[in-house]
Each structure stands twice: as structure tokens, then as C-alpha cells.
Design a protein around this motif. Structure first.
Motif, PDB file in Angstrom:
ATOM      1  N   GLU A  72       0.838  -1.205   0.000  1.00  0.00           N
ATOM      2  CA  GLU A  72       0.000   0.000   0.000  1.00  0.00           C
ATOM      3  C   GLU A  72       0.874   1.257   0.000  1.00  0.00           C
ATOM      4  N   ARG A  73       1.942   1.215   0.773  1.00  0.00           N
ATOM      5  CA  ARG A  73       2.868   2.360   0.849  1.00  0.00           C
ATOM      6  C   ARG A  73       3.497   2.656  -0.516  1.00  0.00           C
ATOM      7  N   ILE A  74       4.002   1.601  -1.179  1.00  0.00           N
ATOM      8  CA  ILE A  74       4.672   1.866  -2.455  1.00  0.00           C
ATOM      9  C   ILE A  74       3.671   2.092  -3.590  1.00  0.00           C
ATOM     10  N   TYR A  75       2.452   1.583  -3.415  1.00  0.00           N
ATOM     11  CA  TYR A  75       1.395   1.865  -4.392  1.00  0.00           C
ATOM     12  C   TYR A  75       1.092   3.368  -4.408  1.00  0.00           C
ATOM     13  N   ILE A  76       0.960   3.942  -3.215  1.00  0.00           N
ATOM     14  CA  ILE A  76       0.696   5.380  -3.103  1.00  0.00           C
ATOM     15  C   ILE A  76       1.863   6.184  -3.695  1.00  0.00           C
ATOM     16  N   TYR A  77       3.089   5.735  -3.406  1.00  0.00           N
ATOM     17  CA  TYR A  77       4.277   6.407  -3.944  1.00  0.00           C
ATOM     18  C   TYR A  77       4.289   6.341  -5.471  1.00  0.00           C
ATOM     19  N   ALA A  78       4.078   5.139  -6.013  1.00  0.00           N
ATOM     20  CA  ALA A  78       4.116   4.964  -7.466  1.00  0.00           C
ATOM     21  C   ALA A  78       3.035   5.795  -8.138  1.00  0.00           C
ATOM     22  N   LYS A  79       1.858   5.806  -7.521  1.00  0.00           N
ATOM     23  CA  LYS A  79       0.732   6.575  -8.074  1.00  0.00           C
ATOM     24  C   LYS A  79       1.083   8.062  -8.148  1.00  0.00           C
ATOM     25  N   SER A  80       1.794   8.554  -7.125  1.00  0.00           N
ATOM     26  CA  SER A  80       2.181   9.975  -7.117  1.00  0.00           C
ATOM     27  C   SER A  80       3.149  10.293  -8.253  1.00  0.00           C
ATOM     28  N   LYS A  81       3.830   9.251  -8.762  1.00  0.00           N
ATOM     29  CA  LYS A  81       4.776   9.428  -9.869  1.00  0.00           C
ATOM     30  C   LYS A  81       4.153   9.064 -11.220  1.00  0.00           C
ATOM     31  N   GLY A  82       2.863   8.688 -11.195  1.00  0.00           N
ATOM     32  CA  GLY A  82       2.199   8.289 -12.429  1.00  0.00           C
ATOM     33  C   GLY A  82       2.607   6.907 -12.913  1.00  0.00           C
ATOM     34  N   ILE A  83       3.045   6.066 -11.974  1.00  0.00           N
ATOM     35  CA  ILE A  83       3.505   4.711 -12.320  1.00  0.00           C
ATOM     36  C   ILE A  83       2.507   3.688 -11.789  1.00  0.00           C
ATOM     37  N   ASN A  84       2.131   2.740 -12.627  1.00  0.00           N
ATOM     38  CA  ASN A  84       1.214   1.683 -12.202  1.00  0.00           C
ATOM     39  C   ASN A  84       1.996   0.467 -11.719  1.00  0.00           C
ATOM     40  N   ILE A  85       1.653  -0.026 -10.536  1.00  0.00           N
ATOM     41  CA  ILE A  85       2.268  -1.253 -10.034  1.00  0.00           C
ATOM     42  C   ILE A  85       1.175  -2.232  -9.623  1.00  0.00           C
ATOM     43  N   LYS A  86       1.571  -3.481  -9.455  1.00  0.00           N
ATOM     44  CA  LYS A  86       0.590  -4.540  -9.210  1.00  0.00           C
ATOM     45  C   LYS A  86       1.111  -5.504  -8.151  1.00  0.00           C
ATOM     46  N   LEU A  87       0.206  -6.022  -7.320  1.00  0.00           N
ATOM     47  CA  LEU A  87       0.545  -7.062  -6.348  1.00  0.00           C
ATOM     48  C   LEU A  87       0.086  -8.398  -6.906  1.00  0.00           C
ATOM     49  N   THR A  88       0.994  -9.372  -6.999  1.00  0.00           N
ATOM     50  CA  THR A  88       0.635 -10.652  -7.614  1.00  0.00           C
ATOM     51  C   THR A  88       0.288 -11.733  -6.596  1.00  0.00           C
ATOM     52  N   THR A  89       0.534 -11.470  -5.313  1.00  0.00           N
ATOM     53  CA  THR A  89       0.226 -12.454  -4.275  1.00  0.00           C
ATOM     54  C   THR A  89      -1.230 -12.309  -3.831  1.00  0.00           C
ATOM     55  N   PRO A  90      -1.977 -13.416  -3.735  1.00  0.00           N
ATOM     56  CA  PRO A  90      -3.338 -13.316  -3.186  1.00  0.00           C
ATOM     57  C   PRO A  90      -3.283 -12.699  -1.794  1.00  0.00           C
ATOM     58  N   MET A  91      -4.150 -11.720  -1.556  1.00  0.00           N
ATOM     59  CA  MET A  91      -4.091 -10.986  -0.294  1.00  0.00           C
ATOM     60  C   MET A  91      -5.505 -10.610   0.172  1.00  0.00           C
ATOM     61  N   PRO A  92      -5.852 -10.881   1.437  1.00  0.00           N
ATOM     62  CA  PRO A  92      -7.164 -10.467   1.943  1.00  0.00           C
ATOM     63  C   PRO A  92      -7.335  -8.949   1.814  1.00  0.00           C
TER      64      PRO A  92
END
Length: 258
Positions: free
Chosen positions: A180-200
Motif C-alpha cells: 500500500e505504501r509503495i502503491y501510493i508512492y508509485a501513483k504519485s509518480k504516475g507509475i502503475n504497479i501490481k501485487l501478484t500475491t493473493p491478499m485479503p
């Protein structure tokens, strides 16, 4: 010693075609080659060609080291491979090699990425989030942002490394918080990232979980629950997912089990 024994396990090349024919008969269209390290399989080029000839869409997941050899990478491209996912565990030599446990592997990875780009592969990256690289994950996002079209992260233990620290594993809650932390960071830079591990979903804050779902950032699907994919191990074992190599459901070459 168990780790070294596991590393010696390899697909029997005489079983390649029966496995591929089974996948074809089941209507499988996408195949992902993972390891270990699939590029050290002795018959990898021929295997890639068979996959292409049978019209599978194939992705190779690699540490990138053999791709530093341009001729090797070109052979795979000529034989029909189009998608490569590079495992990137650090943003520089020191941080990557702390996780890879191999001196010189970062320079080989960089050359491998350059060769893949030059040859026109579709390039993705994946990073296993650990306590070791946790403080530098934003730097990894920056590092791969101009090298990879798909940037993904996962949470799991690097099981079969002789030098890795078993205490580096993130719990699911820690993994969710970290992503979640790096998702917010990447979003602020206009970069899309993805989590591939199943997560609740409940491991994330409500606001961000909704946003991540909408944007497809939570891509992890438990293979056995979704029923959409499955894993064939080197010996024909059918696994619930890649993390269950010692716990097969059955073996496709053992008629008594089927």
C-alpha cells in the motif's frame, strides 16, 4: 543439502510433449515458465519453440542473468518467445545481490534487460518484498519505471536460497501495508504497479483497497480457488500453486492417482 537437492531437479525432456499436449487438450492458452531458474534448463530453447509451435502465449520468469548473453536471448526471440518477466530484488548492485546471493548478478541483469529491450520483448518485472529490501522499495519503483512495462510485487519467502535470511519474510499484514505504501508512492509518480500475491482485502485501508481493485492493482489469484490456472511441476505433479512444490494433488504420469 535439501536446497541443493531441489536445485538438481529438472524436467525430463521426454515428458515435454505429453505435458504440452495435455495442456493443449485442456484448452490452456497461456503458459508461464518459472523456476528455480528456467533459463538453466538444458532444453529451454527447444521447449520455447514447441510452446510457440503449439500456439501457447508464453511468459518466461527469469533472474535475467542468461539474457546478458545476446545470442541466447536472440535464440529465444527467434523461437517465438515474446514475454519476459525479470526478477529485480534491488535498485543497485549491493541491494540486488544481497537478495540474489550471487556476485555479478546485477550487472548481468542490467545487460539482460538491455538485450531484451533491444530484441523487442514485452518486459515485465517482479520484486519479492522482504524486510531486507523494504526500506528501498520506492527506489526499486524508480529504477524499473523506465525499464519495464508491467511492474509487479509479491510477498513470499525465497525458499531455496542457501544464503538468504529466513527472517526476511514479511507476514501478509506487513506485506499488504508495504505494498500500500509503495502503491501510493508509485501513483504519485504516475507509475502503475501490481501485487501478484493473493491478499485479503481487509489487510488494506478501505479507501485504497477500493482504488486498487478498480485499477486492477490487486492481481493475485489463488490458483486452486479461482479454478482458472494450475501448476505442473518438473516431474508432472499438479500443484495448487507454485508455493506447494512438496504437496501435489496428483501426478499426471501416475495412472493409479488419476
Amino acid at each position: 543439502s535439501n536446497s541443493l537437492e531441489y536445485r538438481k531437479r529438472e524436467l525430463d525432456s521426454s515428458k515435454e510433449l505429453p505435458i504440452l499436449q495435455l495442456l493443449k487438450n485442456l484448452g490452456v492458452k497461456d503458459v508461464k515458465l518459472v523456476g528455480g531458474e528456467p533459463t538453466i534448463y538444458h532444453n529451454i530453447s527447444s521447449f520455447v519453440k514447441q510452446l510457440f509451435d503449439l500456439e501457447f502465449q508464453t511468459t518466461l520468469v527469469t533472474n535475467g542473468r542468461r539474457f546478458s548473453d545476446f545470442e541466447f536471448a536472440k535464440t529465444l526471440k527467434d523461437y517465438g518467445l515474446s514475454n519476459v518477466c525479470f526478477s529485480i530484488e534491488g535498485y543497485d548492485k549491493l541491494s540486488h545481490e544481497k537478495e540474489s546471493c550471487v556476485k555479478g548478478s546485477f550487472d548481468e541483469l542490467i545487460r539482460g534487460l538491455e538485450n531484451a529491450k533491444r530484441l523487442g520483448f514485452n518486459i515485465a518485472s517482479n520484486t519479492t518484498m522482504t524486510t531486507n529490501n523494504n526500506p528501498n522499495l520506492e527506489k526499486i519503483v524508480d529504477f524499473v519505471s523506465n525499464k519495464s512495462e508491467i511492474i509487479s510485487f509479491n510477498v513470499c519467502v525465497p525458499w531455496f536460497r542457501t544464503c538468504s535470511d529466513s527472517n526476511s519474510l514479511l507476514s501478509p499484514k506487513e506485506g499488504a501495508k508495504t505494498f500500500e505504501r509503495i502503491y501510493i508512492y508509485a501513483k504519485s509518480k504516475g507509475i502503475n504497479i501490481k501485487l501478484t500475491t493473493p491478499m485479503p482485502i481487509c489487510n488494506f485501508t478501505l479507501q485504497n483497497s477500493k482504488l486498487m481493485q478498480q485499477e486492477g492493482a490487486l492481481g493475485g489469484i489463488c490458483s486452486i480457488i479461482s479454478g482458472q490456472n494450475f501448476v505442473v511441476d518438473y516431474n508432472g505433479d499438479i500443484l495448487p500453486c507454485t508455493l506447494f512444490s512438496e504437496f501435489p494433488l496428483f501426478n499426471i504420469f501416475n495412472e493409479e492417482e488419476i
